[in-house]
Design an enzyme around this catalytic site. Structure first.
Site, short mmCIF file in Angstrom:
data_model
loop_
_atom_site.label_atom_id
_atom_site.label_comp_id
_atom_site.label_asym_id
_atom_site.label_seq_id
_atom_site.Cartn_x
_atom_site.Cartn_y
_atom_site.Cartn_z
N ARG A 97 0.84 -1.19 0.00
CA ARG A 97 0.00 0.00 0.00
C ARG A 97 0.88 1.25 0.00
O ARG A 97 1.76 1.41 0.84
CB ARG A 97 -0.91 0.01 1.22
N ARG A 100 -5.52 0.83 -5.09
CA ARG A 100 -4.62 0.44 -4.02
C ARG A 100 -4.59 -1.08 -3.90
O ARG A 100 -5.57 -1.75 -4.21
CB ARG A 100 -5.04 1.07 -2.70
N ASP A 157 -6.74 -1.88 1.35
CA ASP A 157 -7.29 -0.85 2.20
C ASP A 157 -8.08 -1.53 3.31
O ASP A 157 -8.94 -2.37 3.04
CB ASP A 157 -8.20 0.08 1.40
N ASP A 179 -10.26 -0.55 6.80
CA ASP A 179 -10.84 0.50 7.64
C ASP A 179 -11.48 -0.10 8.88
O ASP A 179 -12.13 -1.15 8.81
CB ASP A 179 -11.91 1.29 6.87
#
Length: 265
Positions: free
Chosen positions: A201, A210, A213, A215
């Site tokens: 990343r 990307r 990712d 979150d």
């Protein structure tokens, strides 16, 4: 929340920065408070449904004796985690470690540190739009599960979604995961950044393609607004690639801000 308390557990062990402290044992005293719901134990008069304080005392004693740390801060933090790992019924553990014979060289009665650990469920969103997307998500989930204090409990199906934000060109592969965490939200975020970096990343163009990712969408019932860390995720309601997988694996989770179930969003 109901509590099991242990006060004044004395253990002779070797912890300290000085060389002689690693050779000559000295006394340490533990106080512990373990939050748990022992209603069922009280109703059924069943020791198996609560925290066995004899086993808790033995676990703390063995852990203190087997290890040799420079700091009682380390001993306290690791001991609090140990109690959560040993007793799944426990939601929170607070441990105070006293060192009454610390080599201070001045008159004193006691020195101590207190540390706490909590059990929380984190809801995570994962996505990839570059390279072997499935292999990346598989590897990221395995890496998360390998973090000390993190256990992946559920993973959604992988879904392919349109890029979000207007900068990415490739289709994304997304999923969601429920993780049990004995570490703090900040520590989890640090581990996530390490995992993202290990999968290549690079943070250049916002919303761009990307490799990986991850979150933190929710972290238990906590509402956090700190530098670099905002929970619940501020944009999760606008992201179908987040909500659809979460509805599959955590439909009854209630947002601490909107007080709505994910299934009803």
């Amino acid at each position: 929340m109901q509590k099991v308390k242990i006060t004044g557990l004395e253990v002779t062990a070797r912890h300290g920065v000085l060389a002689e402290e690693k050779v000559n044992a000295q006394p340490f005293v533990f106080d512990a408070t373990i939050d748990c719901d022992f209603s069922a134990a009280a109703l059924n008069d069943d020791l198996n449904l609560t925290v066995n304080y004899a086993e808790a005392c033995q676990a703390l004693t063995d852990f203190c004796k087997v290890n040799c740390f420079n700091l009682i801060e380390t001993l306290a933090c690791r001991s609090a985690r140990l109690l959560l790992e040993k007793f799944p019924i426990a939601n929170r553990a607070e441990v105070t470690v006293h060192k009454p014979e610390a080599p201070i060289g001045l008159p004193f009665k006691d020195v101590s540190v207190t540390a706490a650990a909590e059990r929380n469920k984190a809801l995570l969103s994962l996505g990839s739009s570059a390279g072997d997307r499935k292999q990346t998500l598989d590897g990221a989930l395995s890496a998360l599960d390998g973090v000390d204090g993190v256990k992946i409990l559920k993973v959604s199906k992988y879904i392919e979604t349109e890029p979000y934000g207007g900068a990415a060109k490739n289709m994304f592969l997304n999923c969601a995961a429920v993780a049990e965490c004995l570490i703090s939200p900040r520590r989890l975020l640090e581990e996530i950044h390490k995992i993202e970096k290990s999968f290549g990343r690079v943070r250049t163009v916002r919303w761009g393609d990307r490799t990986l990712d991850i979150d933190i969408v929710f972290f238990g019932d906590k509402a956090i607004a700190e530098e670099g860390l905002c929970v619940p995720h501020p944009d999760y309601l606008n992201r179908p690639f987040v909500l659809v997988p979460l509805k599959e694996i955590a439909p009854d989770f209630v947002c601490p801000k909107t007080f709505k179930r994910i299934a009803d969003m």
